[in-house]
Scaffold this active site. Structure first.
Site, short mmCIF file in Angstrom:
data_model
loop_
_atom_site.label_atom_id
_atom_site.label_comp_id
_atom_site.label_asym_id
_atom_site.label_seq_id
_atom_site.Cartn_x
_atom_site.Cartn_y
_atom_site.Cartn_z
N LYS A 1 -16.84 -7.44 7.32
CA LYS A 1 -15.72 -8.30 6.90
C LYS A 1 -14.92 -8.79 8.10
O LYS A 1 -13.88 -9.43 7.93
CB LYS A 1 -14.77 -7.51 5.99
CG LYS A 1 -15.10 -7.54 4.49
CD LYS A 1 -13.90 -7.01 3.70
CE LYS A 1 -14.12 -7.01 2.21
NZ LYS A 1 -12.93 -6.46 1.50
N SER B 1 -2.60 -7.87 2.84
CA SER B 1 -2.86 -7.77 4.29
C SER B 1 -3.28 -9.12 4.84
O SER B 1 -2.87 -9.53 5.92
CB SER B 1 -3.96 -6.74 4.57
OG SER B 1 -3.58 -5.46 4.15
N ARG C 1 -1.62 -6.07 -8.57
CA ARG C 1 -0.41 -6.85 -8.32
C ARG C 1 -0.15 -7.88 -9.41
O ARG C 1 0.99 -8.14 -9.76
CB ARG C 1 -0.52 -7.58 -6.97
CG ARG C 1 -0.40 -6.68 -5.77
CD ARG C 1 -0.87 -7.37 -4.53
NE ARG C 1 -2.28 -7.74 -4.67
CZ ARG C 1 -3.04 -8.13 -3.66
NH1 ARG C 1 -2.54 -8.27 -2.47
NH2 ARG C 1 -4.31 -8.42 -3.86
N HIS D 1 0.84 -1.21 0.00
CA HIS D 1 0.00 0.00 0.00
C HIS D 1 0.87 1.25 0.00
O HIS D 1 0.59 2.22 -0.72
CB HIS D 1 -0.90 0.04 1.25
CG HIS D 1 -1.92 -1.05 1.34
ND1 HIS D 1 -2.08 -1.84 2.46
CD2 HIS D 1 -2.85 -1.48 0.45
CE1 HIS D 1 -3.07 -2.69 2.26
NE2 HIS D 1 -3.55 -2.51 1.04
O1 PNS Z 1 -8.76 -3.53 0.30
P1 PNS Z 1 -9.98 -4.14 -0.31
O2 PNS Z 1 -10.83 -4.83 0.76
O3 PNS Z 1 -9.67 -5.05 -1.46
O4 PNS Z 1 -10.85 -2.90 -0.90
C1 PNS Z 1 -12.06 -3.14 -1.58
C2 PNS Z 1 -12.81 -1.83 -1.82
C3 PNS Z 1 -12.97 -1.05 -0.52
C4 PNS Z 1 -12.07 -0.97 -2.80
C5 PNS Z 1 -14.21 -2.23 -2.39
O5 PNS Z 1 -14.78 -3.20 -1.56
C6 PNS Z 1 -15.17 -1.06 -2.47
O6 PNS Z 1 -15.04 -0.20 -3.31
N1 PNS Z 1 -16.16 -1.03 -1.54
C7 PNS Z 1 -17.14 0.04 -1.45
C8 PNS Z 1 -18.54 -0.44 -1.87
C9 PNS Z 1 -18.75 -0.29 -3.37
O7 PNS Z 1 -18.59 0.78 -3.92
N2 PNS Z 1 -19.08 -1.42 -4.01
C10 PNS Z 1 -19.27 -1.48 -5.44
C11 PNS Z 1 -17.95 -1.74 -6.16
S1 PNS Z 1 -18.18 -1.90 -7.87
#
Ligand code: PNS
Length: 178
Positions: free
Chosen positions: A49, A136, A98, A25
């Site tokens: 989560k 993570s 990645r 990150h």
């Molecule tokens: O670090 P992560 O858990 O992979 O991050 C995922 C994240 C936060 C980027 C994704 O879950 C997200 O955008 N969540 C917000 C809800 C949302 O907008 N959902 C629709 C995505 S198309």
């Protein structure tokens, strides 16, 4: 396409769980800071989560890692990411990519987000090679099972993870503010 936020500054949102922030990150944030005036690390308040760290702790760790960097902002969000990005006046969402394994899911999200908010672009940045296989989730698992995570997370995050898992094994050694 303009990448300017509401005040004319180029602002990008870097969203994620950051549970906790890793050197992968950090690498993406540093790349983002070279491209944008301001990078907003947007920490998802995803209690469903079952994160290891509460959102406030995840925010605090990112802030401590980037202490003294005025162009980095840390915030929390819930609900749709594109709604948050629009509220912040951001035209760009930065994501780390990645490997090909990330691609399918990230492409789905990028295209869905574009459908929801056509004015917001997703920009993918690749981390340095040593971080191509870290996450993570894996780092927490390795640390919990007693493996070496040195170099994969910032020193203060390593210390926090070691104390958290030590506390889980021996509650008497629990750090006071975990
Ligand atoms: O670090 P992560 O858990 O992979 O991050 C995922 C994240 C936060 C980027 C994704 O879950 C997200 O955008 N969540 C917000 C809800 C949302 O907008 N959902 C629709 C995505 S198309």
């Amino acid at each position: 396409m303009s990448t300017s936020g509401t005040n004319g500054a180029r602002l990008a949102i870097y969203p994620g769980s950051f549970d906790p922030i890793t050197n992968g990150h950090v690498d993406i944030i540093e790349r983002g800071l070279r491209l944008f005036d301001t990078v907003v690390v947007a920490v998802l308040k995803n209690e469903s989560k079952a994160p290891l760290f509460a959102a406030a702790d995840r925010v605090q760790l990112v802030r401590e890692v980037f202490r003294g960097q005025p162009r980095l902002e840390v915030d929390t969000f819930d609900g749709l990411l594109v709604d948050y990005a629009a509220r912040r006046g951001a035209a760009v969402i930065v994501k780390g990519l990645r490997s090909i394994a990330d691609y399918e899911y990230e492409a789905q999200m990028a295209l869905m987000n574009r459908r929801l908010q056509p004015g917001i672009e997703t920009m993918f940045l690749m981390p340095a090679e040593p971080y191509a296989y870290t996450s993570s989730r894996l780092i927490k698992e390795v640390c919990r099972l007693g493996g070496d995570i040195h170099g994969l997370v910032p020193p203060l995050v390593e210390d926090r993870l070691l104390r958290t898992f030590a506390a889980a094994r021996d509650p008497l050694s629990a750090p006071r503010h975990v």
